[in-house]
Scaffold this active site. Structure first.
Site, PDB file in Angstrom:
ATOM      1  N   LYS A   1      48.742 -21.390 -45.693  1.00 35.37           N
ATOM      2  CA  LYS A   1      48.939 -22.037 -44.748  1.00 35.37           C
ATOM      3  C   LYS A   1      50.223 -20.964 -44.270  1.00 35.37           C
ATOM      4  O   LYS A   1      50.679 -21.091 -45.140  1.00 35.37           O
ATOM      5  CB  LYS A   1      49.261 -23.631 -44.194  1.00 35.37           C
ATOM      6  CG  LYS A   1      50.430 -24.270 -43.626  1.00 35.37           C
ATOM      7  CD  LYS A   1      50.348 -25.539 -43.855  1.00 35.37           C
ATOM      8  CE  LYS A   1      51.541 -26.380 -43.524  1.00 35.37           C
ATOM      9  NZ  LYS A   1      51.545 -27.875 -44.661  1.00 35.37           N
ATOM     10  N   LEU A   2      50.304 -21.025 -43.062  1.00 34.10           N
ATOM     11  CA  LEU A   2      51.406 -19.873 -42.007  1.00 34.10           C
ATOM     12  C   LEU A   2      52.749 -20.965 -41.751  1.00 34.10           C
ATOM     13  O   LEU A   2      51.900 -21.939 -40.613  1.00 34.10           O
ATOM     14  CB  LEU A   2      51.407 -18.507 -41.569  1.00 34.10           C
ATOM     15  CG  LEU A   2      49.928 -17.975 -42.221  1.00 34.10           C
ATOM     16  CD1 LEU A   2      50.189 -16.335 -41.199  1.00 34.10           C
ATOM     17  CD2 LEU A   2      50.850 -17.317 -43.172  1.00 34.10           C
ATOM     18  N   LYS A   3      53.369 -20.781 -41.893  1.00 32.25           N
ATOM     19  CA  LYS A   3      54.968 -21.591 -41.364  1.00 32.25           C
ATOM     20  C   LYS A   3      54.673 -20.351 -39.830  1.00 32.25           C
ATOM     21  O   LYS A   3      55.007 -19.328 -39.770  1.00 32.25           O
ATOM     22  CB  LYS A   3      55.988 -21.760 -41.893  1.00 32.25           C
ATOM     23  CG  LYS A   3      55.836 -22.498 -42.935  1.00 32.25           C
ATOM     24  CD  LYS A   3      55.163 -24.517 -42.551  1.00 32.25           C
ATOM     25  CE  LYS A   3      55.653 -25.197 -43.220  1.00 32.25           C
ATOM     26  NZ  LYS A   3      55.776 -26.625 -43.034  1.00 32.25           N
TER      27      LYS A   3
ATOM     28  N   ASP B   1      50.509 -34.522 -37.930  1.00 30.48           N
ATOM     29  CA  ASP B   1      51.675 -34.053 -39.837  1.00 30.48           C
ATOM     30  C   ASP B   1      53.030 -34.755 -38.833  1.00 30.48           C
ATOM     31  O   ASP B   1      52.731 -36.462 -39.289  1.00 30.48           O
ATOM     32  CB  ASP B   1      52.109 -33.096 -40.124  1.00 30.48           C
ATOM     33  CG  ASP B   1      53.169 -32.724 -40.750  1.00 30.48           C
ATOM     34  OD1 ASP B   1      53.336 -34.715 -41.512  1.00 30.48           O
ATOM     35  OD2 ASP B   1      53.656 -32.147 -41.735  1.00 30.48           O
TER      36      ASP B   1
ATOM     37  N   ASP C   1      51.281 -24.082 -38.898  1.00 30.61           N
ATOM     38  CA  ASP C   1      52.259 -25.221 -38.776  1.00 30.61           C
ATOM     39  C   ASP C   1      53.253 -24.818 -38.386  1.00 30.61           C
ATOM     40  O   ASP C   1      54.300 -23.952 -38.807  1.00 30.61           O
ATOM     41  CB  ASP C   1      52.272 -25.927 -40.571  1.00 30.61           C
ATOM     42  CG  ASP C   1      52.880 -26.506 -40.480  1.00 30.61           C
ATOM     43  OD1 ASP C   1      53.259 -27.855 -39.648  1.00 30.61           O
ATOM     44  OD2 ASP C   1      53.651 -27.577 -41.496  1.00 30.61           O
TER      45      ASP C   1
ATOM     46  N   ASN D   1      55.661 -27.236 -37.704  1.00 32.01           N
ATOM     47  CA  ASN D   1      56.723 -28.058 -37.142  1.00 32.01           C
ATOM     48  C   ASN D   1      57.268 -28.232 -35.906  1.00 32.01           C
ATOM     49  O   ASN D   1      58.474 -28.485 -36.293  1.00 32.01           O
ATOM     50  CB  ASN D   1      57.442 -28.128 -38.448  1.00 32.01           C
ATOM     51  CG  ASN D   1      56.639 -27.887 -40.032  1.00 32.01           C
ATOM     52  OD1 ASN D   1      56.562 -26.930 -40.701  1.00 32.01           O
ATOM     53  ND2 ASN D   1      56.959 -29.378 -40.477  1.00 32.01           N
TER      54      ASN D   1
ATOM     55  N   GLU E   1      48.721 -27.323 -37.493  1.00 35.62           N
ATOM     56  CA  GLU E   1      49.081 -28.096 -37.863  1.00 35.62           C
ATOM     57  C   GLU E   1      50.221 -28.963 -36.755  1.00 35.62           C
ATOM     58  O   GLU E   1      51.407 -27.818 -36.232  1.00 35.62           O
ATOM     59  CB  GLU E   1      49.685 -28.063 -38.589  1.00 35.62           C
ATOM     60  CG  GLU E   1      50.449 -29.517 -39.311  1.00 35.62           C
ATOM     61  CD  GLU E   1      50.503 -28.926 -41.326  1.00 35.62           C
ATOM     62  OE1 GLU E   1      49.820 -28.149 -41.604  1.00 35.62           O
ATOM     63  OE2 GLU E   1      51.768 -30.091 -41.701  1.00 35.62           O
TER      64      GLU E   1
ATOM     65  N   GLY F   1      51.908 -31.731 -47.865  1.00 35.64           N
ATOM     66  CA  GLY F   1      53.478 -31.927 -49.512  1.00 35.64           C
ATOM     67  C   GLY F   1      54.588 -32.082 -48.777  1.00 35.64           C
ATOM     68  O   GLY F   1      54.656 -31.407 -48.065  1.00 35.64           O
TER      69      GLY F   1
ATOM     70  N   SER G   1      51.218 -23.150 -49.285  1.00 32.97           N
ATOM     71  CA  SER G   1      51.851 -23.352 -47.871  1.00 32.97           C
ATOM     72  C   SER G   1      53.173 -21.934 -47.826  1.00 32.97           C
ATOM     73  O   SER G   1      54.092 -22.311 -49.110  1.00 32.97           O
ATOM     74  CB  SER G   1      52.411 -24.881 -47.648  1.00 32.97           C
ATOM     75  OG  SER G   1      53.470 -24.611 -46.561  1.00 32.97           O
TER      76      SER G   1
ATOM     77  N   LYS H   1      50.520 -37.585 -45.264  1.00 34.86           N
ATOM     78  CA  LYS H   1      51.589 -37.677 -46.455  1.00 34.86           C
ATOM     79  C   LYS H   1      51.821 -38.915 -47.354  1.00 34.86           C
ATOM     80  O   LYS H   1      52.367 -40.068 -45.991  1.00 34.86           O
ATOM     81  CB  LYS H   1      52.860 -36.599 -46.062  1.00 34.86           C
ATOM     82  CG  LYS H   1      52.415 -34.951 -45.705  1.00 34.86           C
ATOM     83  CD  LYS H   1      53.988 -34.668 -44.766  1.00 34.86           C
ATOM     84  CE  LYS H   1      53.910 -33.105 -45.022  1.00 34.86           C
ATOM     85  NZ  LYS H   1      54.603 -32.355 -43.628  1.00 34.86           N
TER      86      LYS H   1
HETATM   87  O1  OSB Z   1      55.230 -29.488 -42.663  1.00 36.07           O
HETATM   88  O2  OSB Z   1      54.035 -30.025 -44.243  1.00 36.07           O
HETATM   89  C1  OSB Z   1      54.967 -29.383 -43.627  1.00 36.07           C
HETATM   90  C2  OSB Z   1      57.479 -29.042 -46.413  1.00 36.07           C
HETATM   91  C3  OSB Z   1      58.821 -29.754 -46.351  1.00 36.07           C
HETATM   92  C4  OSB Z   1      58.155 -30.151 -44.982  1.00 36.07           C
HETATM   93  C5  OSB Z   1      57.183 -30.295 -44.345  1.00 36.07           C
HETATM   94  C6  OSB Z   1      56.542 -29.812 -44.318  1.00 36.07           C
HETATM   95  C7  OSB Z   1      56.127 -28.765 -45.938  1.00 36.07           C
HETATM   96  C8  OSB Z   1      55.334 -28.208 -46.337  1.00 36.07           C
HETATM   97  C9  OSB Z   1      55.227 -27.673 -47.883  1.00 36.07           C
HETATM   98  O3  OSB Z   1      54.856 -27.281 -45.809  1.00 36.07           O
HETATM   99  C10 OSB Z   1      53.935 -28.211 -48.103  1.00 36.07           C
HETATM  100  C11 OSB Z   1      53.863 -28.054 -49.843  1.00 36.07           C
HETATM  101  O4  OSB Z   1      54.516 -29.221 -50.656  1.00 36.07           O
HETATM  102  O5  OSB Z   1      54.051 -27.289 -50.073  1.00 36.07           O
HETATM  103 MG    MG Z   2      53.431 -29.767 -41.261  1.00 43.67          MG
END
Ligand code: OSB
Ligand code: MG
Length: 371
Positions: A161-163, A239, A189, A191, A214, A291, A135, A263
């Site tokens: 995976k790109l934020k 998520d 992702d 969020n 995501e 994660g 990620s 998760k």
């Molecule tokens: O949205 O998946 C998420 C980390 C912290 C909080 C939310 C997310 C994440 C990650 C990191 O994307 C995933 C990782 O542990 O590598």
């Molecule tokens: Mg996520």
């Protein structure tokens, strides 16, 4: 099993590089660890909440209070505790799933160590290695993003995976797709950073052959995700919205997602995570293991979970060196694109007391009162 003591540890692990998402930037991973002791065993759990309530409403200082004031006294007052009974024992307390998950995980670890069974075997997983994805946080520039992604690709990660967030989406995704080439597994992702009005904009991501997008919308907006699913061909994965096997079943039935990120902390523990997996498998919905920048404790458990048959997409369970210089367990290493799944009893990892003490910023211990 009788629980004789519950110890809490707040640890702070500096991150190798800051991790920026649409909800904020983390420089340090703060984690709340739970340690339980029984007459002939001990177990560790990790709370995946953050220092601030940015990913969800939970945060470590609140989880600490929930465990110290409500959950630990319940465990210590019970004559016998089994991992399958923890959710029931704490059931009258609303919410605080991540805190409950940490407690259940510690009890489960202790129980499995006592019986000599690995978490992987207990959950019904199979195989010795997992091929994880990575990620990648939001960067200041697209050039910087390409550098970071190229580094992870040469490390051997099989999926990126790109934020994303408004203002950092189409251009970076196009650039990374060009770098990785057609066919390399790529996903994004958000969020929860977008709104119901963004459907036409998000549909432009369909050009980049993404595995999934995501959590584009608010965690409570199941109907909005179902509407968005009709506006874009890229699969929607939830998520933040998935809090239990029931919410997973409902979201699938409503057409809000075609993939689920599991998760364990978010759904209240590894036992509920397994139920989410089972619901999705029965519905033909692929899942993958999310994660939360876990320490070696949570990472060990996630590796075991990710070997269940429904986990058909790579998870965010990267090698330790992608996150930390120093961890509280032996590092998990990426070799030929895969990480070994622990096979020893319980979580299968030992906590290094020296590192633990060095990284601990706060402790608390509560013991059973003498009869
Ligand atoms: O949205 O998946 C998420 C980390 C912290 C909080 C939310 C997310 C994440 C990650 C990191 O994307 C995933 C990782 O542990 O590598
Ligand atoms: Mg996520």
């Amino acid at each position: 099993m009788r629980i004789d003591s519950v110890e809490l540890r707040m640890v702070e692990l500096p991150l190798v590089r800051p991790f920026r998402t649409s909800f904020g930037t983390e420089h340090t991973r703060q984690a709340l660890l739970v340690h339980v002791e029984s007459p002939d065993s001990e177990g560790w759990g990790e709370c995946v909440a953050g220092a601030e309530p940015l990913y969800s409403s939970e945060f470590n200082a609140a989880s600490w209070i929930a465990i110290e004031q409500f959950f630990a006294p319940r465990l210590l007052a019970a004559a016998e505790v089994a991992a399958i009974g923890v959710a029931g024992l704490l059931g009258e307390f609303k919410g605080h799933r991540m805190a409950k998950a940490a407690v259940e995980m510690a009890v489960l670890d202790a129980e499995l160590r006592a019986s000599g069974q690995s978490l992987q075997a207990y959950l019904g997983g199979g195989g010795t290695r997992v091929a994880p994805g990575v990620s990648v946080g939001i960067t200041g520039t697209v050039a910087e993003l390409l550098d970071v992604v190229a580094g992870y690709r040469s490390d051997g990660y099989c999926r990126v995976k790109l934020k994303i967030e408004p203002g950092f989406d189409l251009d970076p995704v196009a650039a990374v797709r060009a770098l990785l080439g057609e066919g390399f597994p790529l996903q994004v992702d958000a969020n929860t950073a977008y709104s119901r009005d963004d459907g036409a904009h998000l549909a432009k991501l369909d050009d980049f052959d993404l595995l999934l997008i995501e959590q584009p919308l608010d965690e409570e907006d199941i109907v909005g995700h179902a509407e968005l699913a009709r506006q874009m061909s890229t699969r929607i994965c939830l998520d933040e919205s998935i809090l239990s096997a029931q919410t997973a079943a409902d979201a699938i039935a409503l057409g809000a997602c075609r993939v689920v990120n599991i998760k364990a902390g978010r759904v209240g523990g590894y036992l509920e995570a397994k139920r989410v997996h089972d619901v999705c498998l029965a519905a033909g919905v692929p899942v993958w293991c999310g994660g939360m920048l876990e320490t070696g404790i949570g990472r060990a458990a996630n590796l075991a979970l990710a070997t269940l048959p429904g986990f058909s997409l790579p998870g965010d369970i990267s090698a330790t060196n992608r996150y930390f210089h120093e961890d509280i367990t032996a590092p998990f290493v990426l070799e030929d694109g895969t990480i070994a799944v622990p096979s020893a009893p319980g979580l299968g990892v030992d906590v290094d007391r020296t590192s633990l003490d060095r990284l601990t910023v706060r402790t608390f211990r509560q013991a059973r009162s003498r009869p």
